[in-house]
Design an enzyme around this catalytic site. Structure first.
Site, PDB file in Angstrom:
ATOM      1  CB  THR A   1     -10.068   5.756   4.305  1.00 19.95           C
ATOM      2  OG1 THR A   1     -10.213   6.659   3.185  1.00 19.95           O
ATOM      3  CG2 THR A   1      -9.668   4.382   3.778  1.00 19.95           C
ATOM      4  NE  ARG A   2      -6.755   9.810   8.526  1.00 23.51           N
ATOM      5  CZ  ARG A   2      -5.977  10.870   8.762  1.00 23.51           C
ATOM      6  NH1 ARG A   2      -6.501  11.964   9.274  1.00 23.51           N
ATOM      7  NH2 ARG A   2      -4.703  10.847   8.492  1.00 23.51           N
ATOM      8  CE1 TYR A   3      -6.137  12.239   4.145  1.00 19.31           C
ATOM      9  CE2 TYR A   3      -5.777   9.907   4.599  1.00 19.31           C
ATOM     10  CZ  TYR A   3      -5.384  11.227   4.716  1.00 19.31           C
ATOM     11  OH  TYR A   3      -4.234  11.547   5.399  1.00 19.31           O
ATOM     12  CD  GLU A   4     -14.972   5.984   0.172  1.00 20.58           C
ATOM     13  OE1 GLU A   4     -14.486   5.633  -0.924  1.00 20.58           O
ATOM     14  OE2 GLU A   4     -15.590   5.213   0.926  1.00 20.58           O
TER      15      GLU A   4
ATOM     16  CG  ASP B   1      -0.767  15.440  -2.069  1.00 24.46           C
ATOM     17  OD1 ASP B   1      -1.470  16.200  -2.765  1.00 24.46           O
ATOM     18  OD2 ASP B   1      -0.029  15.848  -1.160  1.00 24.46           O
TER      19      ASP B   1
ATOM     20  CD  GLU C   1      -3.141   1.115   1.957  1.00 17.50           C
ATOM     21  OE1 GLU C   1      -3.833   2.136   2.119  1.00 17.50           O
ATOM     22  OE2 GLU C   1      -3.458   0.004   2.399  1.00 17.50           O
TER      23      GLU C   1
ATOM     24  CG  ASP D   1     -11.749  12.913  -3.419  1.00 17.22           C
ATOM     25  OD1 ASP D   1     -10.647  12.388  -3.173  1.00 17.22           O
ATOM     26  OD2 ASP D   1     -12.019  14.087  -3.091  1.00 17.22           O
TER      27      ASP D   1
END
Length: 237
Positions: A216-219, A147, A73, A183
């Site tokens: 995830t928190r980013y999603e 990023d 990952e 995204d």
């Protein structure tokens, strides 16, 4: 960044620029403890030039103690996805790369909480790890919400460029799977264009996540802010 991939056998590789953050908010005392107590045992050895001046390859079997399948990952963020995969697939070994030390500390806390042992953590640039992994040694790779580098002049800093994709293709086994989630529509556009040129075939391109996905928190941030996630799957030729 250098325009040419670095040979894993080059004893004097060119200096690499690094553009991301390495440190964020002050770490909590518990997180400092994770770093001092846990990280040393989880780091794959032989990555840095100082440890490995001749850039010899490392054997993944020495990391996990056997010849189990190895997953990678790139940029694990807070570690939710990596720990989820390690817990769900105990028979594999997963290596995570992340230069942001706050994210590394978060991951280590999740590893403790989940009690997973089939993990290894490289707290640095994924390119340094890919330099020393053998050819065709990775069965699955993940690039989850990387990023975005939204400005056009910064697009060359994205992971989905030849400097990163060609080394990734070298270490991926034929038939190995490469998953990308983002995204950012322009990031997905560049992913569709660049990844096949490095030796991958497009398998799936959808707004629906994988069956074994964990948000995830980013999603969650993307969804709160009205951006639609996208999931792309490639197969190494």
């Amino acid at each position: 960044m250098s325009e040419h991939p670095v040979s894993p056998f080059d004893p004097n590789p060119p200096r690499r620029n690094f553009y991301g953050r390495r440190h964020g908010k002050t770490l909590r005392q518990s997180q400092k403890g994770y770093l001092s107590e846990d990280l040393g045992d989880l780091r794959p050895r032989g990555i840095t030039i100082a440890e490995n001046p001749e850039r010899r390859q490392i054997d993944p079997a020495t990391i996990f103690g056997d010849d189990r399948p190895v997953w990678l990952e790139v940029g694990f963020g807070g570690g939710e996805h990596m720990v989820h995969m390690a817990a769900r697939y105990r028979q594999i070994g997963i290596i995570g790369c992340e230069p942001f030390i706050n994210g590394v500390a978060m991951l280590l806390g999740k590893i403790r909480a989940a009690g997973v042992s089939n993990v290894s953590v490289h707290p640095g640039d994924a390119r340094d790890l890919m330099d020393v992994l053998p050819d065709a040694s990775v069965e699955r790779a993940f690039l989850m919400y990387p990023d975005p580098w939204p400005k056009a002049r910064h697009h060359r800093r994205r992971f989905v460029t030849p400097e990163h994709l060609l080394p990734l293709a070298r270490i991926m086994r034929p038939g190995g799977e490469f998953r990308v989630a983002s995204d950012i529509p322009d990031y997905i556009r560049q992913t569709r264009e660049e990844v096949p040129l490095a030796g991958f075939a497009l398998v799936a391109d959808t707004a629906e996540p994988w069956e074994d996905w964990i948000s995830t928190r980013y999603e969650q941030k993307a969804l709160r802010e009205g951006r639609a996630p996208h999931y792309v799957t490639f197969r190494r030729l």
